[in-house]
Design a protein around this motif. Sequence first.
Motif, PDB file in Angstrom:
ATOM      1  N   VAL A 100       0.810  -1.265   0.180  1.00 23.77           N
ATOM      2  CA  VAL A 100       0.104  -0.242   0.009  1.00 23.77           C
ATOM      3  C   VAL A 100       1.107   1.117  -0.029  1.00 23.77           C
ATOM      4  O   VAL A 100       1.887   1.383   0.764  1.00 23.77           O
ATOM      5  N   SER A 101       0.734   2.189  -0.853  1.00 21.63           N
ATOM      6  CA  SER A 101       1.634   3.568  -1.052  1.00 21.63           C
ATOM      7  C   SER A 101       0.412   4.483  -0.977  1.00 21.63           C
ATOM      8  O   SER A 101      -0.322   4.867  -1.584  1.00 21.63           O
ATOM      9  N   LEU A 102       0.785   5.228   0.160  1.00 24.10           N
ATOM     10  CA  LEU A 102       0.016   6.287   0.471  1.00 24.10           C
ATOM     11  C   LEU A 102       1.195   7.836   0.503  1.00 24.10           C
ATOM     12  O   LEU A 102       2.310   7.520   0.274  1.00 24.10           O
ATOM     13  N   GLY A 103       0.450   8.920   0.410  1.00 20.71           N
ATOM     14  CA  GLY A 103       1.286   9.955   0.449  1.00 20.71           C
ATOM     15  C   GLY A 103       1.186  10.747  -0.851  1.00 20.71           C
ATOM     16  O   GLY A 103       0.667  10.452  -1.759  1.00 20.71           O
TER      17      GLY A 103
ATOM     18  N   THR B 204       3.754  -9.340  -6.098  1.00 22.53           N
ATOM     19  CA  THR B 204       3.116  -8.154  -5.011  1.00 22.53           C
ATOM     20  C   THR B 204       1.689  -8.049  -5.744  1.00 22.53           C
ATOM     21  O   THR B 204       1.402  -8.538  -6.652  1.00 22.53           O
ATOM     22  N   SER B 205       1.008  -7.458  -4.595  1.00 25.87           N
ATOM     23  CA  SER B 205      -0.445  -7.252  -4.955  1.00 25.87           C
ATOM     24  C   SER B 205      -0.689  -6.024  -4.019  1.00 25.87           C
ATOM     25  O   SER B 205      -0.013  -5.430  -3.181  1.00 25.87           O
ATOM     26  N   LYS B 206      -1.903  -5.513  -4.280  1.00 23.78           N
ATOM     27  CA  LYS B 206      -2.393  -4.259  -3.783  1.00 23.78           C
ATOM     28  C   LYS B 206      -3.684  -4.538  -2.551  1.00 23.78           C
ATOM     29  O   LYS B 206      -3.906  -3.717  -1.897  1.00 23.78           O
ATOM     30  N   THR B 207      -3.625  -5.829  -2.373  1.00 15.37           N
ATOM     31  CA  THR B 207      -4.454  -6.301  -1.243  1.00 15.37           C
ATOM     32  C   THR B 207      -3.917  -6.998  -0.110  1.00 15.37           C
ATOM     33  O   THR B 207      -2.704  -7.378  -0.232  1.00 15.37           O
ATOM     34  N   PHE B 208      -4.322  -7.087   1.114  1.00 15.78           N
ATOM     35  CA  PHE B 208      -3.906  -7.715   2.211  1.00 15.78           C
ATOM     36  C   PHE B 208      -4.124  -9.062   2.114  1.00 15.78           C
ATOM     37  O   PHE B 208      -3.264 -10.177   2.711  1.00 15.78           O
ATOM     38  N   GLN B 209      -5.261  -9.710   1.800  1.00 14.52           N
ATOM     39  CA  GLN B 209      -5.691 -11.128   1.763  1.00 14.52           C
ATOM     40  C   GLN B 209      -4.745 -11.950   0.890  1.00 14.52           C
ATOM     41  O   GLN B 209      -4.489 -11.537  -0.361  1.00 14.52           O
ATOM     42  N   GLY B 210      -4.359 -12.995   1.598  1.00 18.68           N
ATOM     43  CA  GLY B 210      -3.510 -13.881   0.569  1.00 18.68           C
ATOM     44  C   GLY B 210      -2.057 -13.361   0.477  1.00 18.68           C
ATOM     45  O   GLY B 210      -1.204 -14.166  -0.044  1.00 18.68           O
ATOM     46  N   ALA B 211      -1.645 -12.462   1.231  1.00 15.30           N
ATOM     47  CA  ALA B 211      -0.465 -12.046   1.059  1.00 15.30           C
ATOM     48  C   ALA B 211       0.319 -12.492   2.366  1.00 15.30           C
ATOM     49  O   ALA B 211       0.165 -12.928   3.304  1.00 15.30           O
ATOM     50  N   ASP B 212       1.917 -12.912   2.112  1.00 15.15           N
ATOM     51  CA  ASP B 212       2.381 -13.592   3.291  1.00 15.15           C
ATOM     52  C   ASP B 212       2.864 -12.639   4.239  1.00 15.15           C
ATOM     53  O   ASP B 212       3.131 -12.615   5.331  1.00 15.15           O
TER      54      ASP B 212
ATOM     55  N   VAL C 287      -1.485  11.419   8.670  1.00 14.90           N
ATOM     56  CA  VAL C 287      -1.028  10.560   9.742  1.00 14.90           C
ATOM     57  C   VAL C 287      -2.077   9.631  10.359  1.00 14.90           C
ATOM     58  O   VAL C 287      -2.023   8.375  10.457  1.00 14.90           O
ATOM     59  N   ARG C 288      -3.390  10.037  10.354  1.00 15.46           N
ATOM     60  CA  ARG C 288      -4.486   9.333  10.739  1.00 15.46           C
ATOM     61  C   ARG C 288      -4.845   8.156   9.685  1.00 15.46           C
ATOM     62  O   ARG C 288      -4.879   6.888  10.029  1.00 15.46           O
ATOM     63  N   GLU C 289      -4.513   8.692   8.392  1.00 14.26           N
ATOM     64  CA  GLU C 289      -4.709   7.516   7.229  1.00 14.26           C
ATOM     65  C   GLU C 289      -3.967   6.439   7.305  1.00 14.26           C
ATOM     66  O   GLU C 289      -4.252   5.328   7.253  1.00 14.26           O
ATOM     67  N   SER C 290      -2.763   6.746   7.734  1.00 17.63           N
ATOM     68  CA  SER C 290      -1.371   5.776   7.646  1.00 17.63           C
ATOM     69  C   SER C 290      -1.646   4.926   8.727  1.00 17.63           C
ATOM     70  O   SER C 290      -1.456   3.805   8.813  1.00 17.63           O
ATOM     71  N   LEU C 291      -1.921   5.580   9.829  1.00 20.29           N
ATOM     72  CA  LEU C 291      -2.222   4.793  11.086  1.00 20.29           C
ATOM     73  C   LEU C 291      -3.266   3.984  11.063  1.00 20.29           C
ATOM     74  O   LEU C 291      -3.331   2.707  11.349  1.00 20.29           O
ATOM     75  N   ASP C 292      -4.342   4.294  10.482  1.00 23.46           N
ATOM     76  CA  ASP C 292      -5.750   3.556  10.105  1.00 23.46           C
ATOM     77  C   ASP C 292      -4.997   2.349   9.324  1.00 23.46           C
ATOM     78  O   ASP C 292      -5.902   1.049   9.257  1.00 23.46           O
ATOM     79  N   THR C 293      -4.374   2.647   8.309  1.00 21.43           N
ATOM     80  CA  THR C 293      -3.951   1.428   7.109  1.00 21.43           C
ATOM     81  C   THR C 293      -3.189   0.460   7.836  1.00 21.43           C
ATOM     82  O   THR C 293      -3.449  -0.624   7.565  1.00 21.43           O
ATOM     83  N   ILE C 294      -2.174   0.959   8.870  1.00 20.53           N
ATOM     84  CA  ILE C 294      -1.411   0.003   9.421  1.00 20.53           C
ATOM     85  C   ILE C 294      -2.202  -0.915  10.312  1.00 20.53           C
ATOM     86  O   ILE C 294      -2.139  -2.014  10.193  1.00 20.53           O
TER      87      ILE C 294
ATOM     88  N   GLU D 292      -5.364  -1.671   9.859  1.00 23.28           N
ATOM     89  CA  GLU D 292      -6.194  -2.380   8.938  1.00 23.28           C
ATOM     90  C   GLU D 292      -5.430  -3.712   8.401  1.00 23.28           C
ATOM     91  O   GLU D 292      -5.624  -4.835   8.688  1.00 23.28           O
ATOM     92  N   ALA D 293      -4.141  -3.279   7.910  1.00 21.27           N
ATOM     93  CA  ALA D 293      -3.314  -4.449   7.523  1.00 21.27           C
ATOM     94  C   ALA D 293      -3.001  -5.584   8.722  1.00 21.27           C
ATOM     95  O   ALA D 293      -2.955  -6.442   8.521  1.00 21.27           O
ATOM     96  N   LEU D 294      -2.754  -4.876   9.726  1.00 27.13           N
ATOM     97  CA  LEU D 294      -2.426  -5.891  10.981  1.00 27.13           C
ATOM     98  C   LEU D 294      -3.518  -6.863  11.221  1.00 27.13           C
ATOM     99  O   LEU D 294      -3.475  -7.910  11.450  1.00 27.13           O
ATOM    100  N   ALA D 295      -4.908  -6.236  11.191  1.00 27.37           N
ATOM    101  CA  ALA D 295      -5.969  -6.806  11.463  1.00 27.37           C
ATOM    102  C   ALA D 295      -6.485  -8.100  10.445  1.00 27.37           C
ATOM    103  O   ALA D 295      -6.690  -9.157  10.782  1.00 27.37           O
ATOM    104  N   GLU D 296      -5.969  -7.443   9.268  1.00 23.55           N
ATOM    105  CA  GLU D 296      -6.574  -8.535   8.221  1.00 23.55           C
ATOM    106  C   GLU D 296      -5.482  -9.689   7.743  1.00 23.55           C
ATOM    107  O   GLU D 296      -5.539 -10.521   7.022  1.00 23.55           O
ATOM    108  N   ASN D 297      -3.969  -9.089   7.970  1.00 26.10           N
ATOM    109  CA  ASN D 297      -3.031  -9.924   7.776  1.00 26.10           C
ATOM    110  C   ASN D 297      -2.042 -10.536   8.921  1.00 26.10           C
ATOM    111  O   ASN D 297      -1.792 -11.407   8.917  1.00 26.10           O
TER     112      ASN D 297
END
Length: 464
Positions: free
Chosen positions: A17-20, A42-50, A64-71, A73-78
């Motif tokens: 995921v690329s932000l900014g 590589t992929s743009k999704t969290f599901q199925g990624a190692d 900053v909020r968007e970045s922290l939220d994305t982190i 979300e990635a932790l929760a899903e992956n």
Amino acid sequence: MTEVLSKTNPAPRVGFVSLGCAKALTDSELILTQLSAEGYQTSKTFQGADLVIVNTCGFIDDAVRESLDTIGEALAENGKVIVTGCLGARQGEGGGNLVKQLHPSVLAVTGPQATQEVMDAVHANLAKPHDPFVDLVPNAFGVAGIKLTPRHYAYIKISEGCNHRCTFCIIPSMRGNLVSRPIGDVLREARALFEGGVKELLVISQDTSAYGVDVKYRTGFWDGKPIKTRTLELAQALGDMASGYGAWVRLHYVYPYPSVDEIIPMMASGKILPYLDVPFQHSHPDVLKRMKRPASGERNLERIQRWRDACPEIVVRSTFIAGFPGETESEFQHLLDFMREARIDRAGCFAYSPVAGAAANELDGMLPMELREERRVRFMEVAEAVSAAKLQQRVGATMQVLVDAAPGLGKRGGVGRSYAEAPEIDGVVKLLAPEKISKTLKVGEFTKARIVAAQGHDLVAQPF
């Protein structure tokens, strides 16, 4: 013998995921290129990624909020997350790393422009799938690597960091002082992009006008010939190169130094696009002084007029800050008057946001958030009126349009941009269905179109 990957032994997959900003995007492209070179999928999704890599932004609070939220979300899903980018360089309370404090389970955290550190973290958590001596990089632009933009346009970063110490900005603390890329490397990448089909090259940095200052404009080499590491010579070389491919060159983040005047004749001759992205930020000298901006602003109106005298078709876009600490109503009115007189073609505005670590937070006269936002709205009303009037003047003109979208070969129309619109930050040209039944539109190619109307930030055009 190198192990062959198969359906039962697939290549490890990395979610990305690329932000900014565009500068962060080029960091992402370097990482993705290295991942692909080493055989990772590589992929743009969290599901199925190692594992997942999140390239963050750490500038304004919303980012900053968007970045922290994305982190999160990635932790929760992956569950397996590597963090890089500007937010990774931010300190939290007590001097520790902000990301680690808020998301302690991330695998690793790096700052920006840290490709090798990111790859080291990937290797520590996900085995390399390929022998690097036999690796291939599919869908890349040769030495330019992988790009995240559509294939017909690309950003090229000419330097890292910034020597200015603007009081509202913390970018130098995250990306360091100005470090210019060798001009031969920049031109090599540009040629690879043009040869790969790029029709619009967008030049970016923190301060494009300062390119080469850190190396005292030293002489580099390109195609065996000496060339100065300086914006003027770089623009000349890129313009010459682009003409051989029928492509555009667009300059971003150009500070209004007097040296910029030397580039305007190239715009007037068509060598590079007559478009300047200039971050003025404000117009009043006292506000600019509190901001510690590199230009006082007192002569910016004269400078813009000289640019227009030399190149009447030039388009100027800019960004501004409303409600900076200590800004009086009179100083804000000065900014509104500047907008009306300067007739900035495209303008964005932020209500001042007190970024953690910025020197401006210690200035006297912090304005209430409601007032900052109210001034932002007032500014945008003026800016949009100016822009609408400028767009209306284009009705009836014939323009070259680069096609960005054309479903069904554009039989029912499409979307593109003229020289006056940069991707993602400006409006677009809405293309009507071609008058000739034989006429088709193709993404990444140019078409001539007659402007028939202006709609908000956009133009409507009839291809022919």
